[in-house]
Design an enzyme around this catalytic site. Structure first.
Site, PDB file in Angstrom:
ATOM      1  N   LYS A   1      36.244  33.795   8.573  1.00 41.13           N
ATOM      2  CA  LYS A   1      37.644  33.598   8.967  1.00 41.13           C
ATOM      3  C   LYS A   1      38.207  32.457   8.153  1.00 41.13           C
ATOM      4  CE  LYS A   1      40.619  35.189  12.030  1.00 41.13           C
ATOM      5  NZ  LYS A   1      40.663  36.515  12.674  1.00 41.13           N
TER       6      LYS A   1
ATOM      7  N   ASP B   1      46.062  37.728  10.224  1.00 38.58           N
ATOM      8  CA  ASP B   1      45.874  37.251  11.601  1.00 38.58           C
ATOM      9  C   ASP B   1      47.220  36.625  11.972  1.00 38.58           C
ATOM     10  OD1 ASP B   1      43.507  36.789  13.686  1.00 38.58           O
ATOM     11  OD2 ASP B   1      44.690  34.960  13.717  1.00 38.58           O
TER      12      ASP B   1
HETATM   13  P1  NDP Z   1      51.324  37.703  14.903  1.00 37.48           P
HETATM   14  O1  NDP Z   1      51.532  36.487  14.097  1.00 37.48           O
HETATM   15  O2  NDP Z   1      51.833  39.017  14.411  1.00 37.48           O
HETATM   16  O3  NDP Z   1      51.900  37.513  16.383  1.00 37.48           O
HETATM   17  C1  NDP Z   1      51.460  36.489  17.195  1.00 37.48           C
HETATM   18  C2  NDP Z   1      52.203  36.524  18.511  1.00 37.48           C
HETATM   19  O4  NDP Z   1      51.593  35.612  19.403  1.00 37.48           O
HETATM   20  C3  NDP Z   1      53.647  36.084  18.366  1.00 37.48           C
HETATM   21  O5  NDP Z   1      54.418  36.708  19.350  1.00 37.48           O
HETATM   22  C4  NDP Z   1      53.541  34.589  18.602  1.00 37.48           C
HETATM   23  O6  NDP Z   1      54.737  33.962  19.040  1.00 37.48           O
HETATM   24  C5  NDP Z   1      52.490  34.528  19.698  1.00 37.48           C
HETATM   25  N1  NDP Z   1      51.788  33.251  19.610  1.00 37.48           N
HETATM   26  C6  NDP Z   1      51.111  32.768  18.540  1.00 37.48           C
HETATM   27  N2  NDP Z   1      50.636  31.545  18.795  1.00 37.48           N
HETATM   28  C7  NDP Z   1      51.019  31.258  20.047  1.00 37.48           C
HETATM   29  C8  NDP Z   1      50.831  30.124  20.868  1.00 37.48           C
HETATM   30  N3  NDP Z   1      50.149  29.058  20.441  1.00 37.48           N
HETATM   31  N4  NDP Z   1      51.336  30.183  22.125  1.00 37.48           N
HETATM   32  C9  NDP Z   1      52.034  31.271  22.551  1.00 37.48           C
HETATM   33  N5  NDP Z   1      52.249  32.360  21.802  1.00 37.48           N
HETATM   34  C10 NDP Z   1      51.759  32.340  20.577  1.00 37.48           C
HETATM   35  O7  NDP Z   1      49.740  37.770  15.161  1.00 37.48           O
HETATM   36  P2  NDP Z   1      48.836  39.007  15.603  1.00 37.48           P
HETATM   37  O8  NDP Z   1      49.584  39.900  16.524  1.00 37.48           O
HETATM   38  O9  NDP Z   1      48.228  39.563  14.386  1.00 37.48           O
HETATM   39  O10 NDP Z   1      47.677  38.252  16.401  1.00 37.48           O
HETATM   40  C11 NDP Z   1      47.719  38.043  17.799  1.00 37.48           C
HETATM   41  C12 NDP Z   1      46.314  37.795  18.315  1.00 37.48           C
HETATM   42  O11 NDP Z   1      45.499  38.940  18.025  1.00 37.48           O
HETATM   43  C13 NDP Z   1      45.582  36.605  17.700  1.00 37.48           C
HETATM   44  O12 NDP Z   1      44.728  36.043  18.665  1.00 37.48           O
HETATM   45  C14 NDP Z   1      44.721  37.258  16.616  1.00 37.48           C
HETATM   46  O13 NDP Z   1      43.603  36.471  16.300  1.00 37.48           O
HETATM   47  C15 NDP Z   1      44.339  38.541  17.316  1.00 37.48           C
HETATM   48  N6  NDP Z   1      43.905  39.639  16.464  1.00 37.48           N
HETATM   49  C16 NDP Z   1      44.699  40.110  15.452  1.00 37.48           C
HETATM   50  C17 NDP Z   1      44.273  41.169  14.682  1.00 37.48           C
HETATM   51  C18 NDP Z   1      45.132  41.775  13.633  1.00 37.48           C
HETATM   52  O14 NDP Z   1      44.723  42.792  13.054  1.00 37.48           O
HETATM   53  N7  NDP Z   1      46.321  41.255  13.343  1.00 37.48           N
HETATM   54  C19 NDP Z   1      42.953  41.764  14.874  1.00 37.48           C
HETATM   55  C20 NDP Z   1      42.223  41.246  16.014  1.00 37.48           C
HETATM   56  C21 NDP Z   1      42.694  40.214  16.744  1.00 37.48           C
HETATM   57  P3  NDP Z   1      55.558  33.028  18.009  1.00 37.48           P
HETATM   58  O15 NDP Z   1      56.229  33.971  17.092  1.00 37.48           O
HETATM   59  O16 NDP Z   1      56.487  32.256  18.874  1.00 37.48           O
HETATM   60  O17 NDP Z   1      54.559  32.148  17.325  1.00 37.48           O
HETATM   61  O1  2IT Z   2      40.548  38.900  14.376  1.00 38.36           O
HETATM   62  C1  2IT Z   2      40.470  39.897  13.640  1.00 38.36           C
HETATM   63  O2  2IT Z   2      39.604  40.772  13.803  1.00 38.36           O
HETATM   64  C2  2IT Z   2      41.467  40.046  12.561  1.00 38.36           C
HETATM   65  N1  2IT Z   2      42.366  39.222  12.442  1.00 38.36           N
HETATM   66  C3  2IT Z   2      41.362  41.187  11.590  1.00 38.36           C
HETATM   67  C4  2IT Z   2      40.341  40.907  10.534  1.00 38.36           C
HETATM   68  C5  2IT Z   2      40.275  41.902   9.406  1.00 38.36           C
HETATM   69  O3  2IT Z   2      39.504  41.616   8.487  1.00 38.36           O
HETATM   70  O4  2IT Z   2      40.939  42.940   9.423  1.00 38.36           O
END
Ligand code: NDP
Ligand code: 2IT
Length: 447
Positions: free
Chosen positions: A128, A168
């Protein structure tokens, strides 16, 4: 030494070697606490000090990221990549750009990624990375200059057979594009070194949707095992980013109703069901705050504060924003409001107290390393397509994703059954993920 004293001493070493890294400690503790029976059954893991090696990243890289803002000022951020474990394949995992990023967060995410990637059944190790850069409020040009500077250093450490980053929090298609362009320019090679690429230049169909869709596929499987389905259920989702949006899309397709979404400022409640097209327009196109939704949707209410989202009565809760966003109190409220299932779209969004409340109340609880594995799984499929130099159809990639999520559900259920904790998917996911990595580490000798 008994299994429990091995676990205790490994945990104490993690605390003393990694001071101040609370999220990393939390993630390690949760996993170690479920591995006692595995060590008892497999004394070879203890003899080979597998646990001690497992909690220590193979490599940690920290670097300066200098860039220039639109006003001409010089800015400096701190970038990092933690290459945690390569027993099952090249390091694989996302990059997070958020002001809260520091080594403790990147290490917790890397550690979780090792087990998650193992659960996908694909050949991927775990890593990561990220940076304390805040993309919010920055112009496209500032984001581009930052991404170019970040990749100028990172490109020495990664490669399509070495380490393959992805998105992420704060890293989506735009950022991947800028980083890919810079990698290609410096290394003079067009390779699948990042996943989540644009569809015209090596990306995979379904990667954008994969984490959200995968979360709903595995929750649907768990609901089915309990004789239920999403049809007619009210679902509370937190976040309004990549994971939240596509979880909502799939729930709508399965006949459920999503009634909440949030961002770091507050949450919206729309009892009629979230108008997903409107949220997509707000978040993906206009890059605005979730508050704006209430201005155009008269039945919806907006409240400040993101944790209030868990006070809304729902059948299923899907935290899809960030770590430790759902605590013991929120879990109690959800249980008393009749919530029957919770799946972690985010990484470690539920605090240990929250998990305990859910499990004691008999709520179906699927932890992030299983529930959100769909994203990295389709990243693995993107790597396979890049190696073959061809692109699959949406239907093929989606069918593969669904199959992987159903298989993960089966594997974590049967691991829990085998180790005497049926229905405990936290233990099941940790055990099923760990055993594959541990066996590979044993076979590969002292590395
Ligand atoms: P994005 O940046 O697309 O969206 C993040 C969302 O979470 C936004 O709505 C953001 O609000 C909110 N957020 C972020 N930080 C905080 C905080 N400190 N407190 C409250 N709200 C917060 O990210 P993703 O949707 O890609 O990721 C969301 C979660 O999913 C993370 O934990 C990530 O690690 C996990 N994840 C993502 C994957 C992926 O493929 N993208 C895969 C597996 C897991 P704001 O805009 O106000 O910051
Ligand atoms: O937390 C996660 O699994 C991710 N942000 C996606 C990682 C990836 O390599 O697609």
């Amino acid at each position: 030494m008994s299994a429990n004293s091995v676990i205790q001493s490994v945990y104490e070493q993690v605390l003393s070697r990694n001071p101040g890294e609370a999220e990393f400690h939390q993630a390690v503790k949760e996993v170690l606490d479920t591995l006692g029976a595995v060590l008892e059954k497999n004394p070879q893991y203890v003899e080979a000090n597998i646990l001690e090696r497992f909690v220590e990243p193979e490599r940690q890289i920290i670097f300066r990221v200098p860039w220039q803002d639109d006003a001409g000022n010089y800015q400096v951020n701190r970038g990092m990549r933690v290459e945690f474990n390569s027993a099952l394949g090249p390091y694989k995992g996302g990059l997070r750009f958020h002001p809260s990023v520091y080594l403790g967060i990147v290490k917790f995410l890397g550690f979780e990624q090792v087990l998650k990637n193992s659960l996908t059944g694909l050949m991927m190790g775990g890593g990561k990375g990220g940076c304390d850069f805040d993309p919010k409020g920055k112009s496209d040009n500032e984001v581009m200059r930052f991404c170019q500077s970040f990749m100028t250093e990172l490109c020495r450490h990664i490669g399509p057979d070495t380490d393959i980053p992805a998105g992420d929090i704060g890293v989506g298609g735009r950022e991947i594009g800028y980083m890919f362009g810079q990698y290609k320019r410096i290394r003079n090679e067009f390779t699948g070194v990042l996943t989540g690429k644009g569809l015209e230049w090596g990306g995979s169909l379904v990667r954008t949707e994969a984490t959200g869709y995968g979360l709903v596929y595995i929750m649907d499987e768990a609901l089915k095992a309990a004789g239920k389905s999403f049809k007619g259920l009210n679902v509370a989702i937190s976040g309004s980013g990549n994971v939240a949006l596509f979880a909502c899309e799939k729930i709508n397709q399965l006949g459920g109703k999503v009634i909440t979404m949030s961002d770091s400022n507050g949450f919206i409640h729309d009892p009629n069901g979230i108008d997903l097209d409107a949220v997509k327009q707000l978040k993906l196109v206009e890059r605005k705050r979730i508050k704006e939704y209430a201005a155009t949707h008269k039945n919806a209410t907006y409240s400040d504060g993101c944790t209030g989202v868990w006070t809304v009565k729902c059948d299923v809760a899907l935290p899809c924003a960030t770590q430790n966003e759902l605590d013991g109190e929120s879990a109690k409220t959800l249980v008393s409001n009749g919530c029957i299932a919770s799946g972690e779209g985010a990484n470690m969004p539920t605090t240990p107290e929250g998990v305990e409340v859910f499990q004691k109340a008999g709520v179906i609880f699927i932890p992030g390393k299983a529930a959100n594995a769909g994203g990295v799984a389709v990243s693995g499929l993107e790597m396979a397509q890049n190696s073959q130099r061809l692109s699959w159809t949406f239907e093929k990639a989606d069918a593969e994703l669904k199959n992987i999520m159903v298989t993960i559900y089966k594997n974590i259920s049967s691991a829990a059954d085998e180790y005497g904790c049926a229905g405990d998917f936290v233990a099941g996911a940790n055990i099923a993920g760990f055993i594959k990595v541990a066996n590979a580490m044993l076979a590969q000798g002292l590395v």
